[in-house]
Design a protein around this motif. Structure first.
Motif, PDB file in Angstrom:
ATOM      1  N   VAL C 172       0.853  -1.185   0.000  1.00 54.52           N
ATOM      2  CA  VAL C 172       0.000   0.000   0.000  1.00 54.52           C
ATOM      3  C   VAL C 172       0.892   1.239   0.000  1.00 54.52           C
ATOM      4  N   ASP C 173       0.584   2.163  -0.893  1.00 56.75           N
ATOM      5  CA  ASP C 173       1.342   3.415  -0.936  1.00 56.75           C
ATOM      6  C   ASP C 173       0.448   4.554  -0.481  1.00 56.75           C
ATOM      7  N   ALA C 174       0.914   5.300   0.488  1.00 60.37           N
ATOM      8  CA  ALA C 174       0.201   6.520   0.832  1.00 60.37           C
ATOM      9  C   ALA C 174       0.880   7.620   0.039  1.00 60.37           C
ATOM     10  N   GLN C 175       0.220   8.133  -0.949  1.00 65.07           N
ATOM     11  CA  GLN C 175       0.861   9.055  -1.887  1.00 65.07           C
ATOM     12  C   GLN C 175       1.084  10.403  -1.216  1.00 65.07           C
ATOM     13  N   PRO C 176       2.302  10.732  -0.890  1.00 63.13           N
ATOM     14  CA  PRO C 176       2.531  11.999  -0.208  1.00 63.13           C
ATOM     15  C   PRO C 176       2.667  13.135  -1.219  1.00 63.13           C
ATOM     16  N   ILE C 177       2.489  14.355  -0.714  1.00 59.64           N
ATOM     17  CA  ILE C 177       2.777  15.535  -1.521  1.00 59.64           C
ATOM     18  C   ILE C 177       4.127  16.062  -1.042  1.00 59.64           C
ATOM     19  N   VAL C 178       5.033  16.288  -1.964  1.00 59.22           N
ATOM     20  CA  VAL C 178       6.353  16.784  -1.569  1.00 59.22           C
ATOM     21  C   VAL C 178       6.584  18.164  -2.177  1.00 59.22           C
ATOM     22  N   ILE C 271       6.450  21.588  -6.510  1.00 61.16           N
ATOM     23  CA  ILE C 271       5.537  20.786  -5.711  1.00 61.16           C
ATOM     24  C   ILE C 271       5.179  19.590  -6.568  1.00 61.16           C
ATOM     25  N   ALA C 272       5.064  18.423  -5.953  1.00 60.01           N
ATOM     26  CA  ALA C 272       4.812  17.226  -6.750  1.00 60.01           C
ATOM     27  C   ALA C 272       4.119  16.184  -5.916  1.00 60.01           C
ATOM     28  N   TYR C 273       3.458  15.242  -6.618  1.00 67.78           N
ATOM     29  CA  TYR C 273       2.955  14.050  -5.938  1.00 67.78           C
ATOM     30  C   TYR C 273       3.853  12.895  -6.348  1.00 67.78           C
ATOM     31  N   MET C 274       4.161  12.066  -5.400  1.00 63.49           N
ATOM     32  CA  MET C 274       5.196  11.068  -5.647  1.00 63.49           C
ATOM     33  C   MET C 274       4.770   9.761  -4.998  1.00 63.49           C
ATOM     34  N   ALA C 275       5.717   8.913  -4.718  1.00 59.78           N
ATOM     35  CA  ALA C 275       5.431   7.685  -3.979  1.00 59.78           C
ATOM     36  C   ALA C 275       6.304   7.669  -2.744  1.00 59.78           C
ATOM     37  N   LEU C 276       5.814   6.997  -1.699  1.00 53.45           N
ATOM     38  CA  LEU C 276       6.482   7.041  -0.399  1.00 53.45           C
ATOM     39  C   LEU C 276       7.936   6.636  -0.456  1.00 53.45           C
ATOM     40  N   ALA C 277       8.210   5.668  -1.341  1.00 50.90           N
ATOM     41  CA  ALA C 277       9.570   5.133  -1.347  1.00 50.90           C
ATOM     42  C   ALA C 277      10.603   6.154  -1.747  1.00 50.90           C
ATOM     43  N   PHE C 278      10.166   7.281  -2.316  1.00 49.88           N
ATOM     44  CA  PHE C 278      11.139   8.214  -2.852  1.00 49.88           C
ATOM     45  C   PHE C 278      11.275   9.479  -2.020  1.00 49.88           C
ATOM     46  N   VAL C 279      10.549   9.564  -0.925  1.00 48.69           N
ATOM     47  CA  VAL C 279      10.649  10.758  -0.087  1.00 48.69           C
ATOM     48  C   VAL C 279      12.005  10.764   0.601  1.00 48.69           C
ATOM     49  N   SER C 280      12.639  11.933   0.634  1.00 48.36           N
ATOM     50  CA  SER C 280      13.947  12.010   1.301  1.00 48.36           C
ATOM     51  C   SER C 280      14.079  13.388   1.922  1.00 48.36           C
ATOM     52  N   PHE C 340      10.900  -6.405   1.370  1.00 47.25           N
ATOM     53  CA  PHE C 340      10.739  -5.731   0.088  1.00 47.25           C
ATOM     54  C   PHE C 340       9.787  -4.556   0.166  1.00 47.25           C
ATOM     55  N   VAL C 341       8.750  -4.635   1.014  1.00 46.64           N
ATOM     56  CA  VAL C 341       7.756  -3.576   0.994  1.00 46.64           C
ATOM     57  C   VAL C 341       8.064  -2.524   2.050  1.00 46.64           C
ATOM     58  N   LYS C 342       8.184  -2.978   3.297  1.00 51.58           N
ATOM     59  CA  LYS C 342       8.410  -1.993   4.357  1.00 51.58           C
ATOM     60  C   LYS C 342       9.776  -1.349   4.209  1.00 51.58           C
ATOM     61  N   ALA C 343      10.770  -2.165   3.848  1.00 55.03           N
ATOM     62  CA  ALA C 343      12.141  -1.629   3.811  1.00 55.03           C
ATOM     63  C   ALA C 343      12.302  -0.546   2.761  1.00 55.03           C
ATOM     64  N   VAL C 344      11.484  -0.535   1.703  1.00 54.17           N
ATOM     65  CA  VAL C 344      11.624   0.552   0.735  1.00 54.17           C
ATOM     66  C   VAL C 344      10.713   1.716   1.078  1.00 54.17           C
ATOM     67  N   GLY C 345       9.909   1.575   2.093  1.00 55.88           N
ATOM     68  CA  GLY C 345       9.142   2.733   2.554  1.00 55.88           C
ATOM     69  C   GLY C 345       7.643   2.623   2.410  1.00 55.88           C
ATOM     70  N   TYR C 346       7.149   1.582   1.798  1.00 53.64           N
ATOM     71  CA  TYR C 346       5.692   1.487   1.654  1.00 53.64           C
ATOM     72  C   TYR C 346       5.077   0.816   2.868  1.00 53.64           C
ATOM     73  N   ALA C 347       3.746   0.828   2.898  1.00 56.80           N
ATOM     74  CA  ALA C 347       3.042   0.187   4.010  1.00 56.80           C
ATOM     75  C   ALA C 347       2.744  -1.248   3.636  1.00 56.80           C
TER      76      ALA C 347
END
Lengths: 546, 349, 365
Positions: C172-178, C271-280, C340-347
């Motif tokens: 599950v990806d919670a799509q954040p706004i960055v 400003i962008a919408y992205m995927a959780l795994a890429f937030v830094s 694979f899922v949690k370690a890259v940042g997704y739920a």
């Protein structure tokens, strides 16, 4: 015999002494201003950084001032005949237009920005342009070509020195566009001003007239050529410097001992082993793919992919192209057909590479396995290589002298035999050179590969096409010999340019050094082909002339 | 240059069975490949058998026919490219009609609603090509002048290969440098509001088209006959005056052809544009904003080929058709001009 | 004469070539290019991947799901042994085996291998959701990753066609706004849903019009994704209610999350919408206020109420073959969800959903 005492004039006036020295000094200052503008552009220095106590802004302003005063001095000296110069009646329409344009731009900027005239700035600008044009064309050349330039220099100098364009000046000419600051103003003014100053100084220093104009023109053209050479050098060095470290990371070399023969020697009850030295060379970047367990990821699959694509393209395009060239030069008569072929060859040569990719996608991909494959890539790259092979083969066939053919015909040899044993071998060097240069071009093409061959962005193994295996089997025919695997030909693959594109698309935040390494490998491969092609062309040309 | 066939009689002069068989089998192969790919193997095998027999028995004749087939293949390939591009783009033309190039107010590109207007892309290509030619044409011609007229021998030997190598640098490397160096520079130093701009692409493409212009113009200038230049010098003109008043006018067609070829190269440049630009299919605001961020015809195709299907893919082919036609026209024009130049100067180049 | 010179040169050239060839052949036997010095220590990895007959599982599609499947495929290819606690370590997940990673998971569905070579190879392509599903339908790949449901990605498809796709939710990806770091530091740490809609519709174009912003006037660089990407589709569905909703305010469209990340971190006004795994750190995520509730990144984004959350799918076409099931089963297991899922940042999936998904897989051998 009486000594001839009439004064003689030199045929060509060389070295006008004082004037030429002044000219050289002014040229040097102008070129310094130019260099400073480049230094600002490449962020070697900043507008406010201090050099010998003064900011760069101040130095450039001073430079402009020196140039302006120098030009006024030159004009005065020449007019008062204190130096030897040969000005002609007028500076010429060309110079007049250049100065008029400068006047137009400067006055236009001043009236629209400083005076705030919205659309009316055109009027004073045109007026100024006209005045400057008259001022440049009407008086004698030594005034008409120096004073307008001096005017511009003094204007620029005072603008910078008095702080009208100071260190915190900004300007946004196009709404939503870029914002220019003092550095940018210095760069633009320095670039054009430096070139203008150098040109005028070269003209003036060589005494005006046609000699002066030649010197001025030569200076500009030489600066341009030097800049082009410097650009190439800078590009290649830049990639090399950034890419060298990632590319050569982890190289290991050494000597190891390889057993070659051993036997059991009874008296000492030991094995006696004969060993020979072998060379161990491990270069991770070009020998590994991208896998989890790797310490260093590499681009080996991309190199293998490029290799096979190039081999396939050559196998397809060279016979076809050489055959077509032979037909065009040896058999065909000039007519509709040859004209058509020439038009289509030129058309193929100038077609954009992305159109070839679309063509491959439309025609070949559905018919060759319905997915991206190396085979399709080979064919598309072959199509791209074909026109180049045809053109260069035609040229080299044409350059084979007719005497060869005549001599062969005189011996009674048929046409095809002549071509096969006399003409083609003589033309071979040119053909090979053309093929090498063409390969250099297609090895660097990305767009068609992107569309028809591209596979996963970070592959771990390359295509396993050349796989010679020989084994004895238990059934008829009791041997199994496998040289080439056909299966990988129909699978997608990576190639060097595609690999670079994939790395850029995959985001450069973590992969930047990998990208530079890939770029350097690609550059080395492509430039290597070009270098070999150019060298072989020079070699064969020299042999032909010798 | 007269051909051997003028002087030596080949064969008996009657159309041979072998040639006809070769022509038929190869035509059948091509037809099979286009229409029924599965059956291609059979005519291909037949072709090889006939060719092998002909090579063994009537080598002279077979060789000539094979060469003819190879020559015809160049025409065939061009024809195939044209036909397939046009055929595949027809659905898009049918949906959009003439609006596909003439619609000038947004929105322009919405695949879900089957809205495909190419105007922003054409505008983007136009602007980048203009900027590129402003850089490549004057600097290229000046460089050509330097190499052929002004440079001493050692400089010429160095500079000619250097320019050719500059032409060899792959476009993706230029795009990479533009992406990593120019875009951040524009963003930080010039405060451009988007990452990627038309002027950055224009500058990069200009540098790419420069070597093409230099090489072809240099060939043209070098082919002006020596006697023409010598005559001018004998009258007392300086070298520069000779160049401007004799050489360049004589080589003018060649120089124009060089510039046209540079234009063709600039129009077709794909990867640099794809990497540097951000892919929003809008018109820059205001229209002449060279710092705007839109799409070119080539970057449209390269960035969307993967996600496109059905009508969107057909629209991409339509963009390809526009590109292809433009470049073909320019290429034919430059070819005509070069032919006229050869005629005027009366020598082989 | 010419021919005389030619033949002399040919002879010399021929001898030179044969000499060089024999030299090269003899030298080749003495050159080694292995990762470790030959003879110094035992080879740890074998030359996997040859033999030519191993099967190939092809996955591809969404750039959002890519980190999950790519990590899984690289672990699969590396096939670490059971005592490798860092990469495999089955005992940590309650699995009793001492087989290697790929051998174990493959063996469940009947794909045997006894050495370091995995029973089959896995490759993962990177494009986006729409492409992945198209390729899946055309048979070019076996697993199509998508970050939006297939019905939204292929709106022209009929019910019958859609039913051929089997949906496997892997995370599950919670799509954040960055936003760019400079914007975050200028005070924009939270935003309402309405402001976000206005920005993406093009109604707000300058950062000074955004509440909480304390910096100088700057144009908003509104970054979107290519149409056809699942992230874009999901964003439109979640924010505007329909996958076709127009977003005229978008300035830049990029094809993959990775590219969006690059732009946001290199710019100072994005400003962008992205995927959780890429937030830094250089692409900080902001808090969103929807219908009175605040969703803080890192805390309650995986709340089911969060309007911008979406499932991450790995679709298969016309059922799920054993080959596909072996790989997907690994990702759906506790091990896979953790590594694979949690370690890259997704739920990760809830236990209930995990059971549900595993039930969709064919029976194990």
């Amino acid at each position: 015999m009486a000594v001839d005492s009439t004064p003689t004039n030199d045929l060509v006036q060389e070295g006008t002494g004082r004037l030429q020295t002044i000219g050289y000094v002014l040229q040097a200052v102008a070129l310094l201003v130019l260099v400073a503008s480049f230094a600002l552009l490449f962020e070697v220095v900043d507008a406010q950084s201090l050099v010998a106590g003064q900011s760069v802004l101040t130095w450039m302003g001073l430079g402009f001032g020196v140039l302006g005063l120098g030009f006024v001095a030159v004009a005065g000296l020449s007019r008062a005949d204190l130096v030897e110069s040969t000005p002609i009646k007028s500076a010429g329409v060309g110079a007049g237009i250049v100065y008029a344009l400068i006047g137009f731009v400067v006055v236009g900027l001043v009236s629209s920005q400083t005076l705030g005239l919205q659309t009316l700035w055109v009027i004073p600008a045109i007026l100024a342009g006209g005045l400057v044009f008259l001022g440049a064309v009407y008086p004698r050349e030594d005034i008409g070509s120096t004073l307008p330039a001096a005017g511009f220099m003094v204007f620029a100098g005072t603008t910078f020195l008095t702080g009208t364009i100071g260190l915190d000046w900004t300007w946004q000419p196009i709404p939503n566009g870029a914002v220019f600051d003092a550095s940018m103003a210095l760069i633009v003014t320095g670039f054009f001003g430096g070139l203008l100053g150098a040109w005028t100084a070269a003209r003036a220093g060589n005494g005006f007239g046609s000699r002066g104009r030649q010197s001025g023109a030569y200076l500009l053209v030489s600066v341009n050529a030097v800049a082009m050479a410097a650009l190439l050098f800078a590009l290649v060095t830049f990639v090399a410097v950034r890419g060298w470290a990632p590319m050569t990371r982890g190289i290991k070399t050494g000597i190891f001992w390889e057993p070659v023969y051993w036997f059991y020697f009874q008296p000492i009850q030991e094995y006696v082993i004969f060993q020979i030295p072998g060379l161990w060379f491990y270069w991770p970047f070009t020998m590994e793919g991208a896998a989890l367990m790797n310490d260093i990821n590499g681009v080996a699959p991309a190199i293998i992919g490029t290799f096979w694509l190039v081999v396939g393209a050559i196998l397809f395009a060279v016979p076809l192209g050489v055959g077509a060239a032979v037909f065009l030069t040896e058999y065909a008569e000039q007519g509709r057909f040859t004209q058509l072929v020439e038009i289509s060859t030129n058309g193929l040569w100038s077609t954009p590479s992305i159109v070839y990719g679309l063509f491959g996608l439309a025609l070949l991909v559905p018919r060759l396995g319905n997915s991206n494959s190396i085979l399709t890539g080979m064919l598309v790259l072959g199509f791209m290589l074909l026109p180049l092979v045809v053109i260069t083969s035609r040229e080299s066939l044409k350059s084979v002298p007719d005497e060869y053919r005549d001599a062969s015909a005189a011996l009674g040899v048929s046409q095809w035999q002549t071509i096969k044993s006399v003409v083609l071998p003589a033309a071979m060097p040119g053909v090979i050179t053309g093929v090498i240069l063409g390969v250099g071009r297609i090895a660097g093409e990305t767009a068609p590969i992107l569309l028809v061959t591209g596979g996963s962005p970070f592959p771990s193994t390359g295509a396993d096409i050349f796989d010679p295996r020989f084994a004895f089997t238990g059934q008829f025919p009791w041997v199994s010999l496998n040289i080439v695997n056909v299966d990988p030909l129909l699978q997608p693959s990576s190639a060097l340019p595609y690999q670079l594109y994939a790395v850029i698309s995959a985001g450069l935040s973590e992969n930047l050094s990998f990208a530079w390494g890939t770029a350097l490998v690609l550059l080395l491969v492509v430039l290597g082909f070009y270098a070999i092609g150019i060298a072989s062309r020079a070699y064969f040309r020299r042999k032909l002339q010798a | 240059m007269s051909t051997i066939s003028d002087r030596v009689q080949i064969g008996t002069g009657r159309p041979s069975v072998v040639s006809a068989a070769l022509a038929m089998t190869i035509a059948a192969t091509v037809l099979a490949f286009l229409v029924v790919p599965g059956l291609t193997v059979y005519p291909l095998v037949a072709f090889m058998v006939v060719a092998a027999y002909g090579w063994y028995a009537h080598q002279e004749e077979t060789a000539r026919s094979l060469m003819f087939v190879m020559t015809a293949s160049t025409v065939l390939i061009l024809a195939l490219i044209t036909v397939y591009l046009v055929v595949k783009s027809i659905p898009a033309f049918r949906i959009m009609g003439v609006d596909i190039v003439l619609k000038t107010n947004g929105p322009f590109w919405n695949p879900r609603e089957k809205l495909y207007a190419l105007f922003p892309m054409i505008w983007g290509t136009l602007i980048t090509t203009l900027i590129a030619i402003c850089i490549a044409a004057p600097l290229g011609v000046a460089g050509a002048l330097f190499i052929s007229e002004i440079a001493p021998r050692w400089a010429r030997e160095l500079l000619k290969p250097a320019v050719e190598m500059l032409a060899g640098i792959p476009s993706i490397v230029y795009g990479f440098i533009g992406f990593v160096i120019i875009n951040p520079y524009m963003m930080n130093e010039l405060s451009v509001s988007t990452f990627g701009s038309l002027i950055a692409v224009g500058i990069v493409i200009g540098v790419m088209a420069l070597p093409t212009v230099v090489s072809v113009a240099e060939d043209a200038i070098a082919s002006v006959p020596g006697p023409m230049k010598d005559g001018s010098l004998a009258l007392g003109a300086t070298n520069w005056q000779t160049m401007t008043d004799v050489t360049i006018p004589a080589a003018f067609s060649g120089v124009t052809a060089a510039v046209l070829l540079g234009v063709g190269r600039a129009i077709g440049e794909t990867m640099a544009a794809t990497v540097i630009l951000g892919h929003a299919q809008v018109l820059p605001e205001p229209l002449y904003n060279v710092f705007g961020n839109t799409e070119t015809l080539t970057s449209l195709i390269a960035s969307q080929y993967g996600i496109a299907s059905g009508s969107q893919l057909s629209a991409l082919f339509a963009a390809g058709v526009v590109l292809f036609v433009t470049v073909l026209v320019i290429s034919i024009a430059s070819q005509r001009i070069e032919a006229r130049m050869k005629q005027k100067l009366g020598g082989e180049v | 004469m010419y021919t005389q010179v030619m033949s002399d040169r040919t002879v010399r050239r021929r001898t030179l070539l044969t000499g060089a060839a024999t030299l090269a052949a003899s030298v080749a036997g003495c050159i080694s290019t292995s990762p470790t010095k030959p003879g110094s220590q035992p080879q740890t990895t074998s030359d996997g991947g040859d033999g030519g007959d191993t099967q190939l599982l092809k996955a591809g599609g969404s750039s959002t799901v890519y980190p999950i499947t790519n990590k899984a495929s690289s672990y699969w290819g590396a096939n670490p042994p059971a005592d490798d606690e860092e990469y495999w370590g089955p005992s940590q997940f309650g699995i009793e085996t001492d087989e290697r990673l790929a051998n174990y998971w493959g063996g469940i569905y009947g794909f045997e291998s006894s050495d370091a070579t995995p029973p089959f190879n896995v490759t993962v392509n990177l494009s986006h959701s729409g492409t992945g599903l198209e390729n899946l339908k055309a048979g070019r790949i076996d697993i199509g990753n998508s970050s939006a449901p297939v019905s939204a990605e292929l709106p022209e498809a009929s019910e019958e066609e859609l039913s051929k796709f089997t949906n496997h939710v892997v995370g599950v990806d919670a799509q954040p706004i960055v936003v760019s770091q400079e914007i975050y530091e200028a005070g924009v740490t939270k935003m309402t849903g309405d402001t976000l809609k206005a920005i993406y519709r093009g109604d707000i174009t300058d950062w000074t019009d955004v509440p909480n912003y304390g910096g100088p006037s700057k144009q908003i660089q509104c970054v979107g994704r290519a149409e056809g990407s699942g992230t874009d589709t999901a964003f439109r569905v979640n924010l505007f209610g329909s996958p076709d909703a127009p977003m005229p305010g978008v300035d830049v469209r990029k094809g993959q999350n990775q590219q969006v990340n690059q732009i946001v971190s290199s710019s100072d006004n994005a400003i962008a919408y992205m995927a959780l795994a890429f937030v830094s750190d250089s692409t900080p995520a902001i808090t969103l206020q929807f219908k009175g509730k605040e969703f803080v990144p890192g805390e309650n984004l995986s709340d089911p109420d969060y309007p911008l959350s979406r499932d991450l799918h790995s679709y298969t076409y016309e059922g799920t073959s054993k080959l596909e099931a072996a790989f997907i089963n690994m990702i759906l297991s506790d091990y896979g969800q953790e590594v694979f899922v949690k370690a890259v940042g997704y739920a990760a999936l809830t236990d209930e959903r995990q059971q549900e998904e595993r039930a969709k897989l064919p029976d194990q051998v």
